[in-house]
Scaffold this active site. Structure first.
Site, short mmCIF file in Angstrom:
data_model
loop_
_atom_site.label_atom_id
_atom_site.label_comp_id
_atom_site.label_asym_id
_atom_site.label_seq_id
_atom_site.Cartn_x
_atom_site.Cartn_y
_atom_site.Cartn_z
N LEU A 136 40.82 48.00 43.36
CA LEU A 136 39.82 47.11 42.81
C LEU A 136 39.86 47.27 41.29
O LEU A 136 40.09 48.37 40.79
CB LEU A 136 38.41 47.46 43.31
N ASP A 137 39.62 46.18 40.57
CA ASP A 137 39.53 46.27 39.12
C ASP A 137 38.43 47.27 38.72
O ASP A 137 37.46 47.46 39.46
CB ASP A 137 39.19 44.90 38.51
N ARG A 138 38.57 47.85 37.55
CA ARG A 138 37.58 48.82 37.06
C ARG A 138 36.15 48.27 37.18
O ARG A 138 35.24 48.96 37.63
CB ARG A 138 37.87 49.16 35.60
N THR A 140 34.93 45.89 39.03
CA THR A 140 34.53 45.37 40.34
C THR A 140 34.03 46.53 41.19
O THR A 140 34.69 47.56 41.30
CB THR A 140 35.70 44.69 41.06
N ARG A 237 39.05 35.84 40.12
CA ARG A 237 38.65 35.58 38.74
C ARG A 237 39.33 34.30 38.22
O ARG A 237 38.69 33.46 37.58
CB ARG A 237 39.01 36.78 37.87
#
Length: 296
Positions: A136-138, A140, A237
């Site tokens: 997961l993105d930082r 998120t 996104r």
């Protein structure tokens, strides 16, 4: 009813309908009523993989109750920005806070979920290890899955499209989304600046499909339930920017506002076939209350 026990948890299969506190009092009959209530309050009890603190939570035959030991609970409390939702000999499922990296980044000394979990499993045995399955993105938050063995990692990664049955996110986006639901399809390309955008298939784009439903909203912001059919980098996104409703705080993909002081994206549900038992496992973490307040 004989429980399945290990160093960290006791696992019970419910035989007859009851509610959680009476079941706990009967099961942990060597502990006081206040001690049992404290175990519930501290979040040491899960039902079918979901942490439950409600005393009168109804239990049905066939449901599985896991009770985390006090020692294991203390070890988990030492974790920063992550909460363990489920653990067995093959996998660990966590709830990651926004702002926490899934794995090591440019700064090797920065605390991240991967390093914390590695330290966590090595506390029991120095030979234990954690393996990356997905990321997961930082910024998120939400449900993430790691493997505890190479075999589990390979089984999950090599068959990811088949074993993952649901990946659902909650997103807060700018603007009033008029359509109740929709599907976004495009081919995603990453440029030299590491920015992903929708482009033609002929230029090497990867096919990406995102489904969304509007859950709530006002004139300024909308709350969406987003389900991934494909899992491309930054897919949600990019696709939400494509329809003119970028995720709040996502300046990289067109956002102009930052009302939550964090990215408005949360991994709500992950359902998958367990790599060893072949059972369907489903984990859900509700989105932050700040998401809900913003769209009222």
């Amino acid at each position: 009813m004989r429980p399945i026990k290990n160093k960290q948890t006791s696992i019970y299969t419910i035989q007859e309908a009851t509610t959680l506190l009476p079941f706990m009092l009967e099961t942990l009959n060597n502990k006081s009523r206040n001690s049992v209530k404290s175990i519930l309050t501290r979040g040491q009890v899960s039902v079918d993989g979901k942490t439950i603190t409600q005393h009168n939570y109804p239990l049905k035959p066939g449901q599985v109750v896991e009770i985390l030991s006090n020692k294991a609970a203390m070890k988990q409390n030492a974790l920063t920005g992550i909460e363990i939702l489920h653990e067995d000999k093959d996998i660990i499922v966590i709830n990651k806070d926004a702002g926490v990296l899934s794995m090591s980044g440019k700064n090797p000394n920065e605390l991240n979920a991967y390093r914390q979990l590695n330290d966590y499993v090595k506390a029991d045995n120095p030979t234990n290890h954690i393996f990356i399955v997905h990321r997961l993105d930082r910024d998120t938050s939400g449900v993430m899955l790691y493997a505890k063995t190479v075999d589990a990692q390979q089984a999950l990664q090599e068959n990811w499209k088949k074993v993952v049955k649901e990946r659902t996110y909650t997103a807060v986006v700018e603007g009033k989304v008029v359509k109740e639901e929709g599907t976004i399809t495009s081919w995603l390309i990453e440029n030299d600046a590491m920015r992903v955008y929708s482009g033609p298939k002929e230029k090497g784009g990867k096919h990406a499909v995102t489904h969304y439903k509007r859950i709530d909203g006002n004139e300024t912001y909308s709350l969406l339930e987003v389900e991934l059919e494909t899992g491309r980098k930054n897919q949600i996104r990019v696709h939400l920017q494509d329809i003119g409703h970028p995720i709040v705080r996502d300046k990289k993909y067109g956002a102009k506002t930052n009302p939550l002081k964090r990215l408005g994206l949360h991994a709500t549900t992950l359902a998958f076939i367990h790599p060893a038992t072949e059972e369907l496992k489903r984990f859900t973490v509700k989105p932050p209350k700040s998401f809900l307040k913003l769209v009222k």
